[in-house]
Scaffold this motif. Sequence first.
Motif, short mmCIF file in Angstrom:
data_model
loop_
_atom_site.label_atom_id
_atom_site.label_comp_id
_atom_site.label_asym_id
_atom_site.label_seq_id
_atom_site.Cartn_x
_atom_site.Cartn_y
_atom_site.Cartn_z
N ARG A 105 0.83 -1.21 0.00
CA ARG A 105 0.00 0.00 0.00
C ARG A 105 0.87 1.26 0.00
N CYS A 106 1.93 1.26 0.78
CA CYS A 106 2.86 2.38 0.83
C CYS A 106 3.53 2.57 -0.53
N TYR A 107 4.03 1.48 -1.10
CA TYR A 107 4.70 1.50 -2.40
C TYR A 107 3.77 2.06 -3.47
N LYS A 108 2.57 1.54 -3.51
CA LYS A 108 1.58 1.96 -4.51
C LYS A 108 1.27 3.45 -4.37
N SER A 109 1.09 3.92 -3.16
CA SER A 109 0.80 5.33 -2.92
C SER A 109 1.93 6.22 -3.43
N ILE A 110 3.16 5.85 -3.13
CA ILE A 110 4.31 6.66 -3.55
C ILE A 110 4.45 6.68 -5.07
N HIS A 111 4.33 5.54 -5.70
CA HIS A 111 4.60 5.43 -7.13
C HIS A 111 3.42 5.83 -8.01
N GLU A 112 2.28 6.10 -7.43
CA GLU A 112 1.14 6.60 -8.20
C GLU A 112 1.00 8.12 -8.10
N GLN A 113 1.92 8.78 -7.43
CA GLN A 113 1.88 10.25 -7.32
C GLN A 113 2.13 10.89 -8.68
N ASN A 114 1.65 12.09 -8.86
CA ASN A 114 1.90 12.84 -10.09
C ASN A 114 3.36 13.25 -10.21
N TYR A 115 4.00 13.53 -9.09
CA TYR A 115 5.40 13.94 -9.08
C TYR A 115 6.25 12.69 -9.29
N LYS A 116 7.06 12.67 -10.33
CA LYS A 116 7.76 11.44 -10.71
C LYS A 116 9.26 11.44 -10.42
N ASN A 117 9.86 12.57 -10.10
CA ASN A 117 11.29 12.60 -9.89
C ASN A 117 11.62 12.23 -8.44
N ILE A 118 11.44 10.93 -8.13
CA ILE A 118 11.67 10.45 -6.78
C ILE A 118 12.71 9.34 -6.76
N ASN A 119 13.37 9.20 -5.65
CA ASN A 119 14.27 8.10 -5.36
C ASN A 119 13.70 7.43 -4.12
N HIS A 120 13.10 6.25 -4.30
CA HIS A 120 12.47 5.54 -3.19
C HIS A 120 13.48 4.56 -2.61
N ILE A 121 13.94 4.84 -1.40
CA ILE A 121 14.92 4.01 -0.71
C ILE A 121 14.19 3.21 0.36
N CYS A 122 14.38 1.90 0.33
CA CYS A 122 13.72 1.03 1.30
C CYS A 122 14.78 0.32 2.14
N THR A 123 14.72 0.49 3.45
CA THR A 123 15.62 -0.22 4.34
C THR A 123 14.87 -1.42 4.90
N TYR A 124 15.63 -2.47 5.19
CA TYR A 124 15.01 -3.71 5.68
C TYR A 124 15.95 -4.41 6.64
N PRO A 125 15.40 -5.24 7.57
CA PRO A 125 16.22 -5.83 8.63
C PRO A 125 16.82 -7.20 8.34
N ASP A 126 16.25 -7.97 7.38
CA ASP A 126 16.71 -9.35 7.22
C ASP A 126 16.65 -9.79 5.76
N ILE A 127 17.29 -10.91 5.48
CA ILE A 127 17.39 -11.41 4.10
C ILE A 127 16.02 -11.71 3.52
N GLU A 128 15.14 -12.27 4.30
CA GLU A 128 13.80 -12.61 3.82
C GLU A 128 13.06 -11.37 3.31
N THR A 129 13.13 -10.29 4.05
CA THR A 129 12.48 -9.04 3.63
C THR A 129 13.17 -8.48 2.39
N GLY A 130 14.50 -8.60 2.31
CA GLY A 130 15.24 -8.17 1.13
C GLY A 130 14.81 -8.91 -0.12
N GLU A 131 14.58 -10.20 0.00
CA GLU A 131 14.10 -11.00 -1.13
C GLU A 131 12.71 -10.55 -1.55
N PHE A 132 11.86 -10.26 -0.58
CA PHE A 132 10.52 -9.74 -0.86
C PHE A 132 10.61 -8.43 -1.64
N LEU A 133 11.48 -7.52 -1.19
CA LEU A 133 11.61 -6.21 -1.84
C LEU A 133 12.18 -6.32 -3.25
#
Length: 76
Positions: free
Chosen positions: A20-48
Amino acid sequence: MSEPLINIITRVSRKNYFYRCYKSIHEQNYKNINHICTYPDIETGEFLSTFDNITTVRVPNLKRIEGMYYNYNHHA
């Protein structure tokens, strides 16, 4: 004139809320964004890794000590 780059940092610890967060950010009209996602473990990294247009950085969970601040060196 080009639009300024906007950095958006999202700490991903609950995968079920991330879409839901990802969709909200990437559906904005403003497109010049750098979306950085931090994660705690390998499993979450694979998901991302299944998402487009994000930069991922692994930042493990650290035990918090009241009154102490951490400076995590992600290049180590």
